[in-house]
Motif scaffolding. Sequence first.
Motif, PDB file in Angstrom:
ATOM      1  N   ASP A   1       0.835  -1.204   0.000  1.00  0.00           N
ATOM      2  CA  ASP A   1       0.000   0.000   0.000  1.00  0.00           C
ATOM      3  C   ASP A   1       0.874   1.260   0.000  1.00  0.00           C
ATOM      4  OD1 ASP A   1       0.730   0.687   2.666  1.00  0.00           O
ATOM      5  OD2 ASP A   1      -1.076  -0.186   3.515  1.00  0.00           O
ATOM      6  N   GLY A   2       0.237   2.411  -0.078  1.00  0.00           N
ATOM      7  CA  GLY A   2       0.955   3.676  -0.157  1.00  0.00           C
ATOM      8  C   GLY A   2       1.784   3.996   1.078  1.00  0.00           C
ATOM      9  N   PHE A   3       1.313   3.574   2.254  1.00  0.00           N
ATOM     10  CA  PHE A   3       2.093   3.805   3.475  1.00  0.00           C
ATOM     11  C   PHE A   3       3.394   3.003   3.437  1.00  0.00           C
ATOM     12  CE2 PHE A   3      -2.162   4.750   5.471  1.00  0.00           C
ATOM     13  CZ  PHE A   3      -1.901   6.089   5.723  1.00  0.00           C
ATOM     14  N   GLU A   4       3.295   1.745   3.017  1.00  0.00           N
ATOM     15  CA  GLU A   4       4.491   0.902   2.935  1.00  0.00           C
ATOM     16  C   GLU A   4       5.462   1.458   1.891  1.00  0.00           C
ATOM     17  OE1 GLU A   4       2.885  -3.534   3.898  1.00  0.00           O
ATOM     18  OE2 GLU A   4       1.989  -2.515   2.164  1.00  0.00           O
ATOM     19  N   LEU A   5       4.921   1.905   0.758  1.00  0.00           N
ATOM     20  CA  LEU A   5       5.762   2.493  -0.277  1.00  0.00           C
ATOM     21  C   LEU A   5       6.446   3.747   0.258  1.00  0.00           C
ATOM     22  CD1 LEU A   5       6.874   2.650  -3.133  1.00  0.00           C
ATOM     23  CD2 LEU A   5       4.750   3.814  -3.813  1.00  0.00           C
ATOM     24  N   ARG A   6       5.684   4.596   0.935  1.00  0.00           N
ATOM     25  CA  ARG A   6       6.259   5.807   1.517  1.00  0.00           C
ATOM     26  C   ARG A   6       7.424   5.470   2.448  1.00  0.00           C
ATOM     27  NH1 ARG A   6       3.684   8.023   6.163  1.00  0.00           N
ATOM     28  NH2 ARG A   6       3.952   5.855   6.783  1.00  0.00           N
ATOM     29  N   ASP A   7       7.245   4.435   3.283  1.00  0.00           N
ATOM     30  CA  ASP A   7       8.299   4.040   4.225  1.00  0.00           C
ATOM     31  C   ASP A   7       9.570   3.619   3.490  1.00  0.00           C
ATOM     32  OD1 ASP A   7       6.533   4.585   6.269  1.00  0.00           O
ATOM     33  OD2 ASP A   7       6.051   2.472   6.664  1.00  0.00           O
ATOM     34  N   LEU A   8       9.424   2.820   2.436  1.00  0.00           N
ATOM     35  CA  LEU A   8      10.593   2.383   1.657  1.00  0.00           C
ATOM     36  C   LEU A   8      11.268   3.554   0.947  1.00  0.00           C
ATOM     37  CD1 LEU A   8       9.320  -0.962   0.096  1.00  0.00           C
ATOM     38  CD2 LEU A   8      11.135  -0.682   1.784  1.00  0.00           C
ATOM     39  N   VAL A   9      10.456   4.431   0.384  1.00  0.00           N
ATOM     40  CA  VAL A   9      10.995   5.585  -0.340  1.00  0.00           C
ATOM     41  C   VAL A   9      11.737   6.506   0.615  1.00  0.00           C
ATOM     42  CG1 VAL A   9      10.327   7.700  -1.567  1.00  0.00           C
ATOM     43  CG2 VAL A   9       9.344   5.495  -2.238  1.00  0.00           C
ATOM     44  N   LYS A  10      11.187   6.730   1.800  1.00  0.00           N
ATOM     45  CA  LYS A  10      11.825   7.633   2.767  1.00  0.00           C
ATOM     46  C   LYS A  10      13.161   7.091   3.255  1.00  0.00           C
ATOM     47  CE  LYS A  10       9.336  11.208   2.679  1.00  0.00           C
ATOM     48  NZ  LYS A  10       9.939  12.446   2.182  1.00  0.00           N
ATOM     49  N   LYS A  11      13.319   5.761   3.275  1.00  0.00           N
ATOM     50  CA  LYS A  11      14.615   5.176   3.644  1.00  0.00           C
ATOM     51  C   LYS A  11      15.635   5.383   2.522  1.00  0.00           C
ATOM     52  CE  LYS A  11      12.839   1.726   6.807  1.00  0.00           C
ATOM     53  NZ  LYS A  11      12.281   0.401   6.901  1.00  0.00           N
ATOM     54  N   ALA A  12      15.201   5.202   1.288  1.00  0.00           N
ATOM     55  CA  ALA A  12      16.103   5.294   0.140  1.00  0.00           C
ATOM     56  C   ALA A  12      16.347   6.739  -0.298  1.00  0.00           C
ATOM     57  CB  ALA A  12      15.535   4.495  -1.034  1.00  0.00           C
ATOM     58  N   ARG A  13      15.296   7.556  -0.261  1.00  0.00           N
ATOM     59  CA  ARG A  13      15.383   8.949  -0.735  1.00  0.00           C
ATOM     60  C   ARG A  13      14.618   9.864   0.233  1.00  0.00           C
ATOM     61  NH1 ARG A  13      14.733  10.175  -6.342  1.00  0.00           N
ATOM     62  NH2 ARG A  13      14.985  12.283  -5.564  1.00  0.00           N
ATOM     63  N   PRO A  14      15.194  10.128   1.407  1.00  0.00           N
ATOM     64  CA  PRO A  14      14.470  10.903   2.426  1.00  0.00           C
ATOM     65  C   PRO A  14      14.062  12.303   1.973  1.00  0.00           C
ATOM     66  CG  PRO A  14      16.744  10.479   3.120  1.00  0.00           C
ATOM     67  CD  PRO A  14      16.516   9.721   1.855  1.00  0.00           C
ATOM     68  N   GLU A  15      14.760  12.854   0.988  1.00  0.00           N
ATOM     69  CA  GLU A  15      14.454  14.212   0.525  1.00  0.00           C
ATOM     70  C   GLU A  15      13.313  14.255  -0.489  1.00  0.00           C
ATOM     71  OE1 GLU A  15      16.519  12.532  -2.903  1.00  0.00           O
ATOM     72  OE2 GLU A  15      16.714  12.226  -0.758  1.00  0.00           O
TER      73      GLU A  15
END
Length: 129
Positions: free
Chosen positions: A62-76
């Motif tokens: 889901d979008g929350f899980e995607l957000r979590d992965l993205v924030k780890k890889a590209r926090p900006e």
Amino acid sequence: MSNVRPVVAVVDDDPRLIESLEELLESAGYVPRSFSSAQQLLVSGLSGLDVLITDIGMPGMDGFELRDLVKKARPELPVFLITGRHEIADQDRAQGISGFFRKPFDGQALLAVVGEALRNQEMEDDHDR
């Protein structure tokens, strides 16, 4: 912004929404990159993206899980969540996003916050130099 057009990724399992967001983003001068699932985006990679707009309620990740992965890889990377449901009622899960929109949403309001996020990002980049 420079002469390079910002790339905005859109992740949603609704092809009609993807099509309308592509048209909206193109009309504002952005380069849309569309994905029908979080997995499809992750396989494609996050490099070259300037903004991410993702649905929350999708099959698989889901979008929350995607957000979590993205924030780890590209926090900006600015991340905006959209939904047709009430998942956002869990405010703890809404942390770490640049904005939230409930469907149907105002396209001009979305463009305004995307533009603001890009300007803020550009100011931070200039400040870091």
